[in-house]
Write a protein that holds these residues in place. Structure first.
Motif, mmCIF file in Angstrom:
data_model
loop_
_atom_site.group_PDB
_atom_site.id
_atom_site.type_symbol
_atom_site.label_atom_id
_atom_site.label_comp_id
_atom_site.label_asym_id
_atom_site.label_seq_id
_atom_site.Cartn_x
_atom_site.Cartn_y
_atom_site.Cartn_z
ATOM 1 N N SER A 173 3.129 -9.777 -49.031
ATOM 2 C CA SER A 173 2.739 -9.191 -50.312
ATOM 3 C C SER A 173 3.453 -7.870 -50.595
ATOM 4 O O SER A 173 3.272 -7.301 -51.654
ATOM 5 N N VAL A 174 4.273 -7.372 -49.678
ATOM 6 C CA VAL A 174 5.000 -6.121 -49.885
ATOM 7 C C VAL A 174 6.414 -6.450 -50.348
ATOM 8 O O VAL A 174 7.148 -7.160 -49.683
ATOM 9 N N ALA A 175 6.778 -5.930 -51.514
ATOM 10 C CA ALA A 175 8.100 -6.184 -52.067
ATOM 11 C C ALA A 175 9.012 -4.992 -51.816
ATOM 12 O O ALA A 175 8.550 -3.863 -51.667
#
Length: 161
Positions: free
Chosen positions: A27-29
């Protein structure tokens, strides 16, 4: 028994971040950021273009949150409030992720509510796009809005494909 359970829970929590440090969660871009070195490169090109045309200006470069990275005013810049105008234009462009002229055009085109956004809706700022992401904006205040945009476009061409 409660103390032993608490120790096990805390130990498990303290190991989890260390194990995840090598692998970011899905979920971390990745977020591209504007560096001071790149901002300085853009500013140098803007000053060169402005000087070559005889249009001394004030300029401001902000990050994607609208916070100043670099501001400067060339000798002979014609507008006393130019540095504040350049900063306001750049902040507007960064926060809206589009040229500040788009908002000026909206107001002039019959959308006066755009004024309530509390930002500076004047032509002269362009977003800085790196790796396909808006990472900031460049605001220019020279002698005319057309020159502001011309300086900004030429300066950004030095770092954008």
């Amino acid at each position: 028994m409660l103390v032993k359970s608490l120790v096990l829970v805390l130990t498990g929590l303290s190991l989890a971040p260390a194990a995840m440090a090598n692998e970011p969660p899905a979920s971390v871009a990745h977020k591209a950021t504007l560096t001071l070195a790149t901002a300085q490169q853009i500013a140098a090109q803007a000053r060169k273009v402005a000087a070559d045309h005889g249009w001394p200006c004030a300029l401001a470069i902000v990050d994607d949150g609208g916070w100043p990275i670099l501001t400067t005013r060339m000798d002979g810049a014609p507008v006393v409030a130019g540095i504040e105008l350049a900063q306001g234009k750049a902040r507007t462009s960064a926060l809206f992720k589009r040229p500040s002229a788009d908002l000026e055009n909206a107001i002039n085109g019959g959308r006066p509510a755009a004024v309530t956004a509390g930002l500076l809706m004047m032509k002269g700022a362009l977003p800085i796009i790196l790796e396909g992401q808006v990472v900031g904006a460049l605001g220019i205040s020279a002698d005319t809005p057309a020159h502001d945009e011309q300086i900004a476009r030429a300066a950004l061409a030095s770092v954008q494909p």
